[in-house]
Enzyme design. Structure first.
Site, PDB file in Angstrom:
ATOM      1  N   LYS A 176     -93.652 179.959 -57.190  1.00  0.00           N
ATOM      2  CA  LYS A 176     -92.360 179.278 -57.335  1.00  0.00           C
ATOM      3  C   LYS A 176     -91.303 180.197 -57.959  1.00  0.00           C
ATOM      4  CE  LYS A 176     -94.514 174.688 -57.633  1.00  0.00           C
ATOM      5  NZ  LYS A 176     -94.583 173.438 -58.459  1.00  0.00           N
ATOM      6  N   TYR A 194     -90.897 168.167 -50.508  1.00  0.00           N
ATOM      7  CA  TYR A 194     -91.319 167.291 -51.611  1.00  0.00           C
ATOM      8  C   TYR A 194     -90.914 165.837 -51.386  1.00  0.00           C
ATOM      9  CZ  TYR A 194     -92.866 171.223 -54.536  1.00  0.00           C
ATOM     10  OH  TYR A 194     -93.542 172.296 -55.052  1.00  0.00           O
ATOM     11  N   ASN A 205     -93.832 175.272 -63.198  1.00  0.00           N
ATOM     12  CA  ASN A 205     -95.266 175.528 -63.366  1.00  0.00           C
ATOM     13  C   ASN A 205     -95.818 176.603 -62.429  1.00  0.00           C
ATOM     14  OD1 ASN A 205     -95.207 174.026 -61.081  1.00  0.00           O
ATOM     15  ND2 ASN A 205     -96.385 172.310 -61.875  1.00  0.00           N
ATOM     16  N   HIS A 222     -97.646 176.410 -56.536  1.00  0.00           N
ATOM     17  CA  HIS A 222     -97.993 175.188 -55.801  1.00  0.00           C
ATOM     18  C   HIS A 222     -99.351 175.369 -55.148  1.00  0.00           C
ATOM     19  CE1 HIS A 222     -97.691 171.824 -52.968  1.00  0.00           C
ATOM     20  NE2 HIS A 222     -98.152 172.648 -52.053  1.00  0.00           N
ATOM     21  N   GLU A 256     -98.054 171.703 -44.696  1.00  0.00           N
ATOM     22  CA  GLU A 256     -97.237 172.627 -45.496  1.00  0.00           C
ATOM     23  C   GLU A 256     -97.230 174.034 -44.895  1.00  0.00           C
ATOM     24  OE1 GLU A 256     -98.061 170.042 -49.560  1.00  0.00           O
ATOM     25  OE2 GLU A 256     -98.924 172.068 -49.411  1.00  0.00           O
TER      26      GLU A 256
HETATM   27  N1  UDP Z   1     -93.131 167.841 -61.521  1.00  0.00           N
HETATM   28  C1  UDP Z   1     -92.195 167.663 -62.519  1.00  0.00           C
HETATM   29  N2  UDP Z   1     -92.402 166.664 -63.444  1.00  0.00           N
HETATM   30  C2  UDP Z   1     -93.500 165.854 -63.421  1.00  0.00           C
HETATM   31  C3  UDP Z   1     -94.436 166.051 -62.390  1.00  0.00           C
HETATM   32  C4  UDP Z   1     -94.242 167.046 -61.458  1.00  0.00           C
HETATM   33  O1  UDP Z   1     -91.183 168.366 -62.568  1.00  0.00           O
HETATM   34  O2  UDP Z   1     -93.629 164.972 -64.282  1.00  0.00           O
HETATM   35  C5  UDP Z   1     -92.932 168.915 -60.507  1.00  0.00           C
HETATM   36  C6  UDP Z   1     -93.851 170.109 -60.745  1.00  0.00           C
HETATM   37  O3  UDP Z   1     -93.143 171.292 -60.360  1.00  0.00           O
HETATM   38  C7  UDP Z   1     -94.994 169.803 -59.803  1.00  0.00           C
HETATM   39  C8  UDP Z   1     -94.239 169.196 -58.615  1.00  0.00           C
HETATM   40  O4  UDP Z   1     -93.225 168.398 -59.216  1.00  0.00           O
HETATM   41  O5  UDP Z   1     -95.733 170.953 -59.467  1.00  0.00           O
HETATM   42  C9  UDP Z   1     -95.078 168.344 -57.701  1.00  0.00           C
HETATM   43  O6  UDP Z   1     -95.745 167.362 -58.487  1.00  0.00           O
HETATM   44  P1  UDP Z   1     -97.270 167.000 -58.229  1.00  0.00           P
HETATM   45  O7  UDP Z   1     -97.561 165.760 -59.017  1.00  0.00           O
HETATM   46  O8  UDP Z   1     -97.540 166.981 -56.771  1.00  0.00           O
HETATM   47  O9  UDP Z   1     -98.040 168.195 -58.956  1.00  0.00           O
HETATM   48  P2  UDP Z   1     -98.889 169.416 -58.354  1.00  0.00           P
HETATM   49  O10 UDP Z   1     -99.572 168.917 -57.105  1.00  0.00           O
HETATM   50  O11 UDP Z   1     -97.907 170.533 -58.073  1.00  0.00           O
HETATM   51  O12 UDP Z   1     -99.856 169.781 -59.443  1.00  0.00           O
HETATM   52 MG    MG Z   2     -98.851 167.931 -55.467  1.00  0.00          MG
END
Ligand code: UDP
Ligand code: MG
Length: 139
Positions: free
Chosen positions: A11, A51, A114, A117, A128
């Site tokens: 990212k 997203y 974070n 992805h 994706e």
């Molecule tokens: N995210 C965020 N706040 C939250 C949860 C998720 O900003 O409370 C962002 C974060 O960058 C995350 C992305 O949204 O990686 C997608 O969320 P997901 O729950 O799918 O998490 P992931 O699969 O990436 O672990």
């Molecule tokens: Mg996810």
């Protein structure tokens, strides 16, 4: 796409901080083969579409802003049990909860920023990968 593949993005925060090389090294060292790889920059429409499943969530606007503020590295990775093993390698969404040695523990700043992805299912890995790569780029 084969079920032994997953899709990842390094990212914008990871790219900004110069962590592309270290993260790719860790991915390779963990037994994943890089099938497709590119530096690209998502538009607002791209991020909103990628997203879309989160579009009702309170963090959606910030997520789109973050994912479009600079380039990302998109990649397709191959390994037996790729989706699950890659989720283990990256660690929990919130780096505070991520296991020691995981990519998010090492490189993520917060639950929002974070670093990386990882697809959450074989079906989403395929969707994706198709979103980011043309068929001729996926060997
Ligand atoms: N995210 C965020 N706040 C939250 C949860 C998720 O900003 O409370 C962002 C974060 O960058 C995350 C992305 O949204 O990686 C997608 O969320 P997901 O729950 O799918 O998490 P992931 O699969 O990436 O672990
Ligand atoms: Mg996810």
């Amino acid at each position: 796409m084969a079920t032994n593949r997953t899709f990842t993005m390094l990212k914008p925060d990871a790219v900004e901080k110069g962590h592309i090389g270290a993260i790719l090294e860790k991915i390779n060292a963990s037994g994943f083969r890089i099938v497709a790889l590119k530096l690209t920059h998502m538009t607002k429409a791209d991020a909103e579409s990628f997203y879309a499943i989160h579009n009702e969530r309170p963090f959606f606007g910030e997520l789109v802003e973050y994912m479009t503020r600079g380039p990302i590295v998109a990649a397709i990775l191959e390994k037996e049990n790729a989706v699950a093993d890659f989720r283990t390698l990256i660690g929990a969404t919130n780096p505070a909860d991520a296991a020691e040695g995981t990519i998010r523990k090492l490189y993520a700043a917060s639950i929002g920023e974070n670093a990386v992805h990882g697809s959450d299912s074989d079906e989403n890995a395929s969707i994706e990968a198709e979103f980011h790569f043309a068929g001729r780029e996926q060997f």
